[in-house]
Design a protein around this motif. Structure first.
Motif, short mmCIF file in Angstrom:
data_model
loop_
_atom_site.label_atom_id
_atom_site.label_comp_id
_atom_site.label_asym_id
_atom_site.label_seq_id
_atom_site.Cartn_x
_atom_site.Cartn_y
_atom_site.Cartn_z
N ASN A 19 44.96 35.63 40.85
CA ASN A 19 46.04 35.94 41.80
C ASN A 19 46.76 37.27 41.51
O ASN A 19 47.72 37.62 42.18
N ILE A 22 43.70 42.23 36.92
CA ILE A 22 42.25 42.40 36.81
C ILE A 22 41.51 41.30 37.58
O ILE A 22 40.50 41.56 38.24
N ARG A 42 48.56 29.35 38.31
CA ARG A 42 49.65 28.36 38.28
C ARG A 42 50.70 28.67 39.34
O ARG A 42 51.34 27.79 39.87
N ASN A 43 50.85 29.97 39.64
CA ASN A 43 51.91 30.40 40.55
C ASN A 43 51.38 30.40 41.99
O ASN A 43 50.63 31.28 42.41
N LYS A 46 52.05 33.50 44.29
CA LYS A 46 51.19 34.64 43.95
C LYS A 46 49.76 34.41 44.46
O LYS A 46 49.10 35.32 44.96
N ASP A 67 46.38 24.78 35.71
CA ASP A 67 46.70 25.41 34.43
C ASP A 67 45.44 25.27 33.57
O ASP A 67 45.00 24.14 33.29
N VAL A 68 44.88 26.38 33.15
CA VAL A 68 43.58 26.32 32.44
C VAL A 68 43.71 25.77 31.02
O VAL A 68 42.71 25.52 30.37
N ASN A 94 39.18 34.57 33.23
CA ASN A 94 40.03 35.77 33.17
C ASN A 94 41.47 35.47 32.76
O ASN A 94 42.14 36.35 32.24
N GLY A 145 37.18 39.90 27.82
CA GLY A 145 37.61 40.25 26.47
C GLY A 145 38.68 41.31 26.52
O GLY A 145 39.58 41.28 27.37
N TYR A 159 46.07 37.28 19.89
CA TYR A 159 45.38 37.85 21.05
C TYR A 159 44.04 38.46 20.60
O TYR A 159 42.99 38.21 21.21
N LYS A 163 40.26 37.31 21.64
CA LYS A 163 39.35 38.21 22.37
C LYS A 163 38.09 38.52 21.54
O LYS A 163 37.02 38.77 22.11
N GLY A 190 39.69 48.31 29.11
CA GLY A 190 40.57 49.21 28.36
C GLY A 190 42.01 48.90 28.72
O GLY A 190 42.36 47.74 28.94
N ILE A 192 44.78 48.70 31.25
CA ILE A 192 44.82 48.60 32.70
C ILE A 192 46.26 48.31 33.13
O ILE A 192 46.95 47.49 32.51
N THR A 194 48.74 46.47 34.74
CA THR A 194 48.97 45.14 35.34
C THR A 194 50.31 44.61 34.82
O THR A 194 50.92 45.23 33.96
P1 NDP Z 1 48.13 39.54 34.48
O1 NDP Z 1 49.31 39.08 33.70
O2 NDP Z 1 48.31 40.39 35.68
O3 NDP Z 1 47.23 38.29 34.90
C1 NDP Z 1 47.08 37.18 34.09
C2 NDP Z 1 46.63 36.05 34.96
O4 NDP Z 1 46.39 34.89 34.17
C3 NDP Z 1 47.68 35.67 35.99
O5 NDP Z 1 47.04 35.67 37.24
C4 NDP Z 1 48.11 34.27 35.59
O6 NDP Z 1 48.31 33.47 36.75
C5 NDP Z 1 46.91 33.77 34.83
N1 NDP Z 1 47.24 32.75 33.84
C6 NDP Z 1 47.90 32.92 32.66
N2 NDP Z 1 48.00 31.74 32.03
C7 NDP Z 1 47.39 30.82 32.82
C8 NDP Z 1 47.16 29.44 32.71
N3 NDP Z 1 47.59 28.72 31.65
N4 NDP Z 1 46.50 28.79 33.70
C9 NDP Z 1 46.06 29.48 34.78
N5 NDP Z 1 46.23 30.80 34.94
C10 NDP Z 1 46.91 31.46 33.97
O7 NDP Z 1 47.21 40.24 33.40
P2 NDP Z 1 45.87 41.10 33.48
O8 NDP Z 1 45.31 41.15 34.82
O9 NDP Z 1 46.15 42.34 32.74
O10 NDP Z 1 44.94 40.20 32.52
C11 NDP Z 1 43.78 39.52 32.97
C12 NDP Z 1 42.86 39.35 31.78
O11 NDP Z 1 42.46 40.64 31.32
C13 NDP Z 1 43.50 38.65 30.59
O12 NDP Z 1 42.54 37.81 29.98
C14 NDP Z 1 43.86 39.80 29.67
O13 NDP Z 1 43.92 39.41 28.34
C15 NDP Z 1 42.70 40.73 29.94
N6 NDP Z 1 42.94 42.11 29.56
C16 NDP Z 1 43.90 42.89 30.17
C17 NDP Z 1 44.05 44.21 29.80
C18 NDP Z 1 45.03 45.11 30.44
O14 NDP Z 1 45.17 46.27 29.98
N7 NDP Z 1 45.75 44.71 31.46
C19 NDP Z 1 43.25 44.81 28.73
C20 NDP Z 1 42.29 43.91 28.16
C21 NDP Z 1 42.14 42.63 28.57
P3 NDP Z 1 49.70 32.65 36.98
O15 NDP Z 1 50.78 33.69 36.98
O16 NDP Z 1 49.51 31.97 38.29
O17 NDP Z 1 49.78 31.71 35.83
#
Ligand code: NDP
Length: 256
Positions: A19, A22, A42-43, A46, A67-68, A94, A145, A159, A163, A190, A192, A194
């Motif tokens: 939602n 990435i 979960r949200n 979103k 919730d995963v 993800n 990762g 973390y 990873k 890398g 990103i 977000t």
């Molecule tokens: P965001 O915070 O934008 O997204 C994280 C997502 O994970 C949200 O959509 C959230 O949804 C969901 N989430 C978190 N906990 C739970 C849960 N318990 N159950 C279900 N959904 C969950 O972060 P990013 O897009 O940056 O991150 C996405 C992935 O990429 C992650 O694994 C992160 O570690 C990885 N990553 C990111 C990097 C970056 O630079 N941004 C770099 C390297 C890796 P909701 O709000 O609905 O819970």
């Protein structure tokens, strides 16, 4: 090579944490190739907004709340996707969080929260979706990762452990499920832009500029940078690619 190599028409792509960030970038890539995307988060607000975004791009998406870290909820999710969508062809593990504290400070509960969300969830989801993928004659699992799958850092021990674990879990599933025609790969993003890293840039002094200085592409990544790798790893274009960990990092991991 034909354009149909990346065709995902008729495929169902499940993206945990799809939602935003990435996950949504990848979801949009799948949808652009013709897949129906299942956004898991979960949200609910979103997730509804993400579905709207994909539909306004001309794609198909639905949102299911889960919730995963809740094993029963993941089992129910897999069952629901089987009955309402005909099962998953592509699963992206993800969903992720970070708690930024050094190893002498982070509590055991915080450690477990990060490991459960980032690593154990990938195991629970992969195990829940594997039988249906096998019955379909194959599938694709993509685990997310990080640069911290490769490097260490003082401020994110749980973390980084999660990873690093994702890469070895990916290789293990790739070997185990190759006979089922399921390819399992990891993506190592890398830095990103977000919600996750907007917080990091507040918490970690100088991070923004350090990332810019070290990244050969001279910019932070954006969620759209993940649409192409999603199309590749989700489609038959990658049928002989398994167990890999592919950086999508603008060159961050190879800069001297
Ligand atoms: P965001 O915070 O934008 O997204 C994280 C997502 O994970 C949200 O959509 C959230 O949804 C969901 N989430 C978190 N906990 C739970 C849960 N318990 N159950 C279900 N959904 C969950 O972060 P990013 O897009 O940056 O991150 C996405 C992935 O990429 C992650 O694994 C992160 O570690 C990885 N990553 C990111 C990097 C970056 O630079 N941004 C770099 C390297 C890796 P909701 O709000 O609905 O819970």
């Amino acid at each position: 090579m034909t354009p149909r190599l990346f065709d995902l028409s008729g495929k169902v792509a499940v993206v945990t944490g799809g939602n935003g960030g990435i996950g949504l970038g990848m979801a949009r890539g799948f949808a652009a190739c013709g897949a129906t995307v299942v956004i898991v988060g979960r949200n609910a607000d979103k997730s509804a907004a993400a579905v709207k975004t994909i539909e306004s791009d001309g794609g198909n998406a639905v949102a299911f709340e889960a919730d995963v870290t809740d094993t029963a909820a993941v089992a129910a999710l897999a069952k629901r996707i089987q009955s309402e969508c005909g099962g998953a062809d592509i699963l992206v593990n993800n969903a992720g969080i970070n708690i930024r504290k050094p190893p002498d400070v982070i509590s055991l509960d915080e450690w477990k929260q990060v490991i459960d969300t980032n690593l154990t969830s990938a195991f629970v989801c992969s195990q829940a979706f594997h039988p249906a993928m096998k019955d379909k004659g194959g599938g694709k699992i993509i685990n997310i990762g990080s640069m911290l799958s490769i490097f260490g850092t003082s401020f994110a021990p749980a973390y980084a452990a999660s990873k690093g674990g994702i890469v070895q879990f990916t290789r293990s599933c790739a070997v185990a499920w190759a006979p089922d025609n399921i390819q399992v790969n990891a993506i190592l993003p890398g830095w990103i832009d977000t919600e996750l890293t907007q917080r990091a840039r507040i918490d970690v002094a100088g991070l923004h500029d350090r990332v810019l200085a070290r990244t050969p592409a001279a910019r932070w990544g954006v969620p759209d940078d993940f649409a192409g790798i999603a199309a590749f790893l989700g489609s038959s274009a990658s049928d002989f690619v398994t167990g890999t960990a592919i950086p999508v990092d603008g060159g961050y991991s190879i800069a001297g």
